[in-house]
Design a protein around this motif. Structure first.
Motif, PDB file in Angstrom:
ATOM      1  N   UNK A 109      46.590  36.545 -39.848  1.00 40.06           N
ATOM      2  CA  UNK A 109      45.322  37.240 -39.659  1.00 40.06           C
ATOM      3  C   UNK A 109      44.292  36.701 -40.655  1.00 40.06           C
ATOM      4  N   UNK A 110      43.073  37.242 -40.596  1.00 41.63           N
ATOM      5  CA  UNK A 110      42.014  36.864 -41.535  1.00 41.63           C
ATOM      6  C   UNK A 110      41.360  38.132 -42.072  1.00 41.63           C
ATOM      7  N   UNK A 111      40.539  37.968 -43.101  1.00 41.68           N
ATOM      8  CA  UNK A 111      39.806  39.094 -43.671  1.00 41.68           C
ATOM      9  C   UNK A 111      38.470  38.617 -44.215  1.00 41.68           C
ATOM     10  N   UNK A 112      37.478  39.498 -44.188  1.00 42.26           N
ATOM     11  CA  UNK A 112      36.208  39.263 -44.872  1.00 42.26           C
ATOM     12  C   UNK A 112      35.772  40.567 -45.514  1.00 42.26           C
ATOM     13  N   UNK A 113      34.926  40.470 -46.532  1.00 40.72           N
ATOM     14  CA  UNK A 113      34.529  41.620 -47.336  1.00 40.72           C
ATOM     15  C   UNK A 113      33.026  41.829 -47.253  1.00 40.72           C
ATOM     16  N   UNK A 114      32.622  43.076 -47.014  1.00 38.72           N
ATOM     17  CA  UNK A 114      31.220  43.473 -47.051  1.00 38.72           C
ATOM     18  C   UNK A 114      31.140  44.772 -47.831  1.00 38.72           C
ATOM     19  N   UNK A 115      30.508  44.719 -48.994  1.00 32.73           N
ATOM     20  CA  UNK A 115      30.416  45.911 -49.828  1.00 32.73           C
ATOM     21  C   UNK A 115      31.768  46.359 -50.314  1.00 32.73           C
ATOM     22  N   UNK A 116      32.063  47.648 -50.136  1.00 28.61           N
ATOM     23  CA  UNK A 116      33.348  48.210 -50.568  1.00 28.61           C
ATOM     24  C   UNK A 116      34.450  48.027 -49.540  1.00 28.61           C
ATOM     25  N   UNK A 117      34.146  47.391 -48.412  1.00 26.64           N
ATOM     26  CA  UNK A 117      35.100  47.327 -47.305  1.00 26.64           C
ATOM     27  C   UNK A 117      35.592  45.917 -47.029  1.00 26.64           C
ATOM     28  N   UNK A 164      30.480  43.545 -24.061  1.00 23.44           N
ATOM     29  CA  UNK A 164      31.502  44.122 -23.200  1.00 23.44           C
ATOM     30  C   UNK A 164      32.604  43.168 -22.782  1.00 23.44           C
ATOM     31  N   UNK A 165      32.495  41.903 -23.141  1.00 21.26           N
ATOM     32  CA  UNK A 165      33.521  40.927 -22.778  1.00 21.26           C
ATOM     33  C   UNK A 165      34.413  40.651 -23.986  1.00 21.26           C
ATOM     34  N   UNK A 166      35.715  40.919 -23.872  1.00 21.62           N
ATOM     35  CA  UNK A 166      36.601  40.713 -25.022  1.00 21.62           C
ATOM     36  C   UNK A 166      36.667  39.256 -25.446  1.00 21.62           C
ATOM     37  N   UNK A 167      36.714  39.044 -26.744  1.00 17.91           N
ATOM     38  CA  UNK A 167      36.942  37.713 -27.301  1.00 17.91           C
ATOM     39  C   UNK A 167      38.439  37.444 -27.267  1.00 17.91           C
ATOM     40  N   UNK A 168      38.820  36.233 -26.979  1.00 20.01           N
ATOM     41  CA  UNK A 168      40.240  35.908 -26.885  1.00 20.01           C
ATOM     42  C   UNK A 168      40.938  36.093 -28.236  1.00 20.01           C
ATOM     43  N   UNK A 169      42.117  36.732 -28.193  1.00 14.86           N
ATOM     44  CA  UNK A 169      42.906  36.901 -29.399  1.00 14.86           C
ATOM     45  C   UNK A 169      43.328  35.563 -29.961  1.00 14.86           C
ATOM     46  N   UNK A 170      43.561  35.536 -31.283  1.00 18.27           N
ATOM     47  CA  UNK A 170      43.874  34.264 -31.927  1.00 18.27           C
ATOM     48  C   UNK A 170      44.580  34.458 -33.259  1.00 18.27           C
ATOM     49  N   UNK A 171      45.171  33.419 -33.729  1.00 18.28           N
ATOM     50  CA  UNK A 171      45.786  33.357 -35.039  1.00 18.28           C
ATOM     51  C   UNK A 171      45.203  32.154 -35.786  1.00 18.28           C
ATOM     52  N   UNK A 172      45.456  32.103 -37.110  1.00 19.33           N
ATOM     53  CA  UNK A 172      45.065  30.946 -37.927  1.00 19.33           C
ATOM     54  C   UNK A 172      43.586  30.613 -37.810  1.00 19.33           C
ATOM     55  N   UNK A 173      42.760  31.657 -37.724  1.00 15.23           N
ATOM     56  CA  UNK A 173      41.311  31.482 -37.713  1.00 15.23           C
ATOM     57  C   UNK A 173      40.801  31.362 -39.143  1.00 15.23           C
ATOM     58  N   UNK A 174      39.484  31.324 -39.318  1.00  8.62           N
ATOM     59  CA  UNK A 174      38.860  31.394 -40.639  1.00  8.62           C
ATOM     60  C   UNK A 174      37.841  32.533 -40.625  1.00  8.62           C
ATOM     61  N   UNK A 212      26.486  29.723 -32.748  1.00  9.19           N
ATOM     62  CA  UNK A 212      26.852  28.328 -32.535  1.00  9.19           C
ATOM     63  C   UNK A 212      27.744  27.827 -33.672  1.00  9.19           C
ATOM     64  N   UNK A 213      28.551  26.842 -33.374  1.00  6.63           N
ATOM     65  CA  UNK A 213      29.356  26.151 -34.382  1.00  6.63           C
ATOM     66  C   UNK A 213      29.442  24.701 -33.947  1.00  6.63           C
ATOM     67  N   UNK A 214      28.949  23.795 -34.773  1.00  2.00           N
ATOM     68  CA  UNK A 214      28.858  22.396 -34.382  1.00  2.00           C
ATOM     69  C   UNK A 214      30.084  21.575 -34.751  1.00  2.00           C
ATOM     70  N   UNK A 215      31.030  22.189 -35.456  1.00  8.33           N
ATOM     71  CA  UNK A 215      32.214  21.448 -35.883  1.00  8.33           C
ATOM     72  C   UNK A 215      33.268  21.357 -34.804  1.00  8.33           C
ATOM     73  N   UNK A 216      34.349  20.664 -35.121  1.00  9.94           N
ATOM     74  CA  UNK A 216      35.454  20.492 -34.184  1.00  9.94           C
ATOM     75  C   UNK A 216      36.267  21.774 -34.048  1.00  9.94           C
ATOM     76  N   UNK A 217      36.923  21.914 -32.900  1.00 10.10           N
ATOM     77  CA  UNK A 217      37.916  22.967 -32.741  1.00 10.10           C
ATOM     78  C   UNK A 217      39.032  22.726 -33.744  1.00 10.10           C
ATOM     79  N   UNK A 218      39.614  23.837 -34.269  1.00 11.79           N
ATOM     80  CA  UNK A 218      40.669  23.686 -35.278  1.00 11.79           C
ATOM     81  C   UNK A 218      41.407  25.001 -35.488  1.00 11.79           C
ATOM     82  N   UNK A 219      42.576  24.909 -36.051  1.00 19.81           N
ATOM     83  CA  UNK A 219      43.323  26.075 -36.513  1.00 19.81           C
ATOM     84  C   UNK A 219      43.914  25.722 -37.870  1.00 19.81           C
ATOM     85  N   UNK A 220      44.315  26.735 -38.636  1.00 26.49           N
ATOM     86  CA  UNK A 220      44.904  26.474 -39.936  1.00 26.49           C
ATOM     87  C   UNK A 220      43.952  25.800 -40.894  1.00 26.49           C
ATOM     88  N   UNK A 221      42.652  26.080 -40.746  1.00 25.29           N
ATOM     89  CA  UNK A 221      41.636  25.505 -41.625  1.00 25.29           C
ATOM     90  C   UNK A 221      41.447  26.407 -42.842  1.00 25.29           C
TER      91      UNK A 221
END
Length: 386
Positions: A109-117, A164-174, A212-221
């Motif tokens: 999984x991944x995590x990001x922090x905003x404020x106390x959360x 309203x459209x689900x984003x595809x589930x994934x692993x090894x994201x950033x 947008x993201x101009x970089x290459x597709x990747x996992x485990x980055x």
């Protein structure tokens, strides 16, 4: 004449020694306090800073018995402790036999922090069936909010969807945050699809939008933040028996002020350019990154280490001011690659902990609990290697 030759040879010897790679490499690793939970890989990591107090949280992950952990541990730079009285709020993982216990953990999984959360989400559960467990394989697209001040999970699942459209589930994201929004992207999911899509999360409305993201597709980055910008680097673009054959070489910078991406110098050797003559040693997948301001000039720089690639023992410092990478002292104690550890900084120093010798229960999987602290801009003493 003989005296002259001796002097010339001595001067030449000093010159060659001064130009040697080993003499140019700085940095040492000191063994820190071992992680106090069960050995694991593919954990999630995030940090809370309250004034001068810093606390790093590490949790979830994949264990030696193919279990998916749902626990959480905290580290203050001196000791680890389990966070008690709170449980990861995800629902129980589904399985073909409802009478067996499947837990609600996950890894990668991944995590990001905003404020106390901290927002923890995406990730993966591997299929498993035995006398006590019947668990289906699944990629996740949900996030859960952890109050780092109270050390409690709050609210319901925040599912990634755009209009309203689900984003595809994934692993090894950033993932990373600019303090206002959270950003999540790349990774891989069902049918071995490797993603290059990116999403921005608004904590005020708890909604997602694609950017947008101009970089290459990747996992485990890896993604690291330094000098008001995030960088996405490393990783692999395809799933194969040799991950190093599909490593990604472009580095993308996301400027927080302009909210735009910029492509930086590629991680590839350039003919005739002395500075990047060893850049082919950098690309890898499942590395760790961290920042440190304990170098000689007192400025914060990012570092990468570990992972799977042609040179997993090498350690690199990124000079964001010059867009240059500098090789630090190798991790000499490593006998094999270390996959899916977590990297973080606390007290100005970079650390890594946990990880494994292969991914997802591979052959002869070894899992680790050691924690190591990186000391930049010093000569390696080797006394810290044991």
């Amino acid at each position: 004449m003989r005296t002259f030759n001796i002097v010339v040879l001595a001067i030449l010897g000093l010159f060659l020694a001064s130009c040697g790679d080993d003499d140019d490499r700085l940095g040492d690793w000191a063994k820190s306090v071992q992680f106090s939970g069960e050995p694991r890989e593919g954990s999630v990591c995030f940090k809370f800073k309250d004034g001068n107090t810093e606390t790093v949280f590490v949790g979830l992950g994949f264990g030696a018995r193919s279990e998916e952990f749902s626990d959480l541990y905290e580290f203050n730079g001196e000791s680890w402790a389990k966070v008690t009285g709170t449980e990861f709020p995800a629902p129980v993982n589904e399985g073909s036999d409802p009478t067996k216990q499947n837990g609600n953990g996950r890894h990668s999984a991944v995590a990001f922090v905003i404020g106390d959360y901290a927002y923890v989400g995406t990730g993966y559960v591997s299929a498993l069936s035995n006398s006590t467990t019947s668990r289906n394989r699944k990629f996740f697209n949900d996030f859960y909010k952890f109050n780092m001040r109270t050390k409690k999970w709050e609210g319901e699942a925040i599912v990634m969807n755009v209009n309203g459209t689900p984003v595809e589930g994934r692993r090894d994201a950033v993932a990373f945050s600019d303090g206002e929004y959270g950003y999540v992207g790349t990774g891989y999911g069902e049918n071995d699809r490797v993603f290059k899509d990116f999403y921005r999360f608004d904590p005020n409305t708890e909604t997602w939008e694609e950017i947008s993201f101009n970089g290459d597709a990747r996992y485990g980055a890896v993604a690291f933040v330094v000098n008001n910008a995030a960088y996405v680097a490393l990783g692999a673009s395809g799933l194969s028996s040799s991950m190093s054959s599909t490593v990604v070489r472009n580095v993308m910078k996301f400027d927080f002020a302009t909210k735009t991406w910029h492509e930086m110098g590629a991680l590839a050797d350039k003919p005739g350019v002395r500075q990047d003559k060893d850049y082919e040693r950098i690309p890898r997948v499942y590395a760790v990154s961290f920042t440190s301001d304990k170098g000689k000039d007192g400025e914060e720089y990012a570092y990468i280490a570990l992972g799977a690639g042609a040179n997993p023992r090498t350690v690199w410092k990124y000079n964001h001011k010059k867009d240059q990478w500098h090789q630090m002292e190798d991790i000499s104690r490593l006998a094999n690659s270390t996959y899916m550890a977590v990297g973080f900084s606390i007290g100005g120093y970079g650390y890594y902990t946990t990880g494994g010798s292969s991914t997802d229960g591979g052959t002869n999987l070894g899992l680790y609990i050691d924690t190591w602290r990186f000391i930049p801009d010093v000569k390696e003493t080797r006394r810290n290697d044991y």
